[in-house]
Write an enzyme that holds these catalytic residues in place. Structure first.
Site, short mmCIF file in Angstrom:
data_model
loop_
_atom_site.label_atom_id
_atom_site.label_comp_id
_atom_site.label_asym_id
_atom_site.label_seq_id
_atom_site.Cartn_x
_atom_site.Cartn_y
_atom_site.Cartn_z
N TYR A 160 -9.18 -1.78 7.86
CA TYR A 160 -8.28 -0.11 8.11
C TYR A 160 -7.45 -0.48 6.81
O TYR A 160 -7.50 0.35 5.55
CB TYR A 160 -8.45 0.17 8.79
CG TYR A 160 -9.04 0.11 9.50
CD1 TYR A 160 -10.77 0.61 9.67
CD2 TYR A 160 -8.63 -0.98 10.23
CE1 TYR A 160 -11.25 0.67 10.73
CE2 TYR A 160 -9.62 -1.19 11.94
CZ TYR A 160 -11.53 -0.59 12.04
OH TYR A 160 -12.21 -0.58 12.57
N HIS A 172 9.57 7.25 2.03
CA HIS A 172 10.40 5.95 1.83
C HIS A 172 10.82 5.74 3.37
O HIS A 172 11.51 5.32 4.09
CB HIS A 172 12.46 7.10 1.36
CG HIS A 172 11.93 7.21 0.11
ND1 HIS A 172 13.35 7.72 -0.08
CD2 HIS A 172 11.81 7.92 -1.15
CE1 HIS A 172 13.34 8.63 -1.29
NE2 HIS A 172 12.14 7.96 -1.71
N GLU A 224 11.25 13.60 -8.65
CA GLU A 224 10.77 12.31 -9.17
C GLU A 224 9.40 12.33 -9.79
O GLU A 224 8.34 11.89 -9.16
CB GLU A 224 10.38 11.18 -7.47
CG GLU A 224 11.80 10.38 -6.74
CD GLU A 224 11.40 9.85 -5.33
OE1 GLU A 224 11.68 8.31 -5.83
OE2 GLU A 224 11.48 10.10 -4.48
N HIS A 245 4.34 10.14 -1.55
CA HIS A 245 5.74 9.46 -1.70
C HIS A 245 6.67 9.21 -0.61
O HIS A 245 6.84 10.33 -0.59
CB HIS A 245 6.21 9.17 -3.43
CG HIS A 245 7.50 8.13 -3.09
ND1 HIS A 245 7.33 7.47 -3.37
CD2 HIS A 245 8.27 9.06 -4.14
CE1 HIS A 245 8.82 6.74 -3.22
NE2 HIS A 245 9.29 8.10 -3.94
N HIS A 252 12.32 1.32 -1.68
CA HIS A 252 13.00 2.03 -2.60
C HIS A 252 11.40 2.59 -1.65
O HIS A 252 11.42 3.84 -0.54
CB HIS A 252 11.97 2.56 -3.92
CG HIS A 252 12.48 4.15 -4.07
ND1 HIS A 252 12.62 4.46 -5.85
CD2 HIS A 252 12.41 5.32 -3.48
CE1 HIS A 252 12.07 5.87 -5.48
NE2 HIS A 252 12.23 6.19 -4.42
ZN ZN Z 1 11.45 8.32 -3.91
#
Ligand code: ZN
Length: 210
Positions: free
Chosen positions: A120, A95, A74, A93, A160
């Site tokens: 926040y 999941h 990625e 990143h 995703h």
């Molecule tokens: Zn991902």
């Protein structure tokens, strides 16, 4: 400028913190930092809870592998975000479960997938554009994320997960944690007609904490 021991140690420590909190199950999620001409990113097929500081992948900003283990598949997403935000030097990143669950729901706003439940969220995330599904690692997903990143430093990808970029890795990690907590609250409140922050309250938070 190359990456020193302190940067490597921070990547390992924040990866473990995300994993310990259950935000990067299995071998999912990736973190990166960059200098002017290089990116250091977590290697492909690695568990963020068990990173080896000496095996972190190093690439040029164009994605050529120059050190450590092979980079995350990625990497292209991280490059897309760095291109759109030249002042940002870190990307997180994940999941994480609630964020992924929300990303699958119908009727989300493509401009801001989550409501302003708390100040926040407004401070740490701001806005969360939603990008429609495209295969992980594809040029199409990278292009769409890159476009959405013009509007915000955080992005939610359909079916995703979430992404955040920031001037420091700590802030990027804070943002994906905040997205996950807000997504969890959103799911908990589903069907209860909750009150969210109004436009004026959101504008005031943005004024006070730009
Ligand atoms: Zn991902």
């Amino acid at each position: 400028m190359s990456f020193g021991d302190a940067v490597r140690a921070q990547l390992v420590q924040l990866g473990a913190a995300l994993y310990d909190r259950g935000l990067t199950p299995g071998r999912t999620g990736n973190l990166s930092v960059r200098t002017e001409d290089e990116i250091m990113i977590t290697p492909t097929n690695t568990c963020l809870g068990r990173l080896d500081p000496d095996r972190l992948a190093v690439t040029t900003v164009d994605g050529n592998h120059v050190g450590g283990d092979p980079p995350s598949k990625e990497l292209v997403l991280h490059q897309a975000l760095y291109r759109r935000h030249p002042t940002c030097t870190a990307v997180a990143h994940v999941h994480s479960t609630s964020a992924v669950a929300v990303s699958c729901l119908p009727g989300l706003s493509s401009d801001d997938a989550l409501p302003p439940i708390t100040p926040y969220y407004v401070m740490r995330v701001g806005r969360l554009p939603l990008v429609e599904y495209a295969p992980p690692g594809s040029a199409e997903l990278s292009e769409e994320v890159s476009r959405a990143a013009e509007r915000s430093r955080s992005v939610l990808m359909r079916n995703h997960g979430s992404l955040a970029t920031a001037p420091s890795l700590e802030s990027a990690v804070d943002a994906v944690e905040e997205i996950e907590e807000t997504a969890r609250l959103y799911l908990l409140l589903d069907g209860r007609s909750p009150g969210y922050l109004g436009e004026e309250a959101v504008a005031e938070v943005r004024r006070r904490f730009p």
